[in-house]
Write a protein that holds these residues in place. Sequence first.
Motif, PDB file in Angstrom:
ATOM      1  N   GLY A 159       0.756  -1.404  12.958  1.00 54.29           N
ATOM      2  CA  GLY A 159      -0.163  -2.429  12.473  1.00 54.29           C
ATOM      3  C   GLY A 159      -1.623  -2.073  12.654  1.00 54.29           C
ATOM      4  N   ILE A 219       1.255  -6.172   7.529  1.00 52.22           N
ATOM      5  CA  ILE A 219       1.870  -5.191   8.422  1.00 52.22           C
ATOM      6  C   ILE A 219       1.364  -5.386   9.851  1.00 52.22           C
ATOM      7  CG2 ILE A 219       1.953  -2.710   8.945  1.00 52.22           C
ATOM      8  CD1 ILE A 219       2.197  -2.298   5.865  1.00 52.22           C
ATOM      9  N   LEU A 220       0.082  -5.714  10.005  1.00 57.35           N
ATOM     10  CA  LEU A 220      -0.448  -5.994  11.342  1.00 57.35           C
ATOM     11  C   LEU A 220       0.243  -7.206  11.959  1.00 57.35           C
ATOM     12  CD1 LEU A 220      -2.527  -5.558  13.625  1.00 57.35           C
ATOM     13  CD2 LEU A 220      -4.072  -7.045  12.328  1.00 57.35           C
ATOM     14  N   SER A 225       3.807  -6.364  12.862  1.00 56.47           N
ATOM     15  CA  SER A 225       3.903  -5.478  14.031  1.00 56.47           C
ATOM     16  C   SER A 225       3.618  -6.239  15.327  1.00 56.47           C
ATOM     17  CB  SER A 225       2.981  -4.265  13.886  1.00 56.47           C
ATOM     18  OG  SER A 225       1.632  -4.631  13.941  1.00 56.47           O
TER      19      SER A 225
END
Length: 186
Positions: A59, A40-41, A44
């Motif tokens: 993120g 997710i980081l 993002s």
Amino acid sequence: VGLAAVALVLDAADGWVARRSGTVSALGARFDMEVDAFLILVLSVYVAQSVGPWVLVIGAARYAVWAASWAVPWMRTPVPPRYWRKPVAAIQGVVLTVAAADLLPGVAINVAIAVAAVLLSESFGRDVLWQWRQQRVLRPEAKLRASSIARRRGEEEEPRRSSSPSDDEGGGFPARCASSERLVET
């Protein structure tokens, strides 16, 4: 984008396979959570290049809460399992993957990312609020336990008396703290 989509599909499958095959472990669950947070980081950061830096909130959320727990010890309190975290994490991955693939018009992507950020804020916010409440509710019980242990070891000459006679007669704080279930419910 293709790699992120494959990672999301495999992420959905790995937990199911582990539960069905009886190979679930705390380490596996933790590893899965950390890999999801890293994906997710990365997504993002990628999406922020086209949508804007505000997407980095999604993120960075996991890492911000982790960093805050070093400064605020009560945030290290383990939270109880809650199913809602799974769909929220899945929504983050799906929305960011769709945004990275540029499958929707700009306004729709911005709205979807904003909704995902609100859901993530609610999820982390609920956990932090629970931890804060536990710290406020359980801290007196922890002090009471520490005092009791010290008395048993002979580290205190006399038990401490409260300033209220009703507390010393069994109707006050010690009686109300007899069980953690009652503490959590209040």
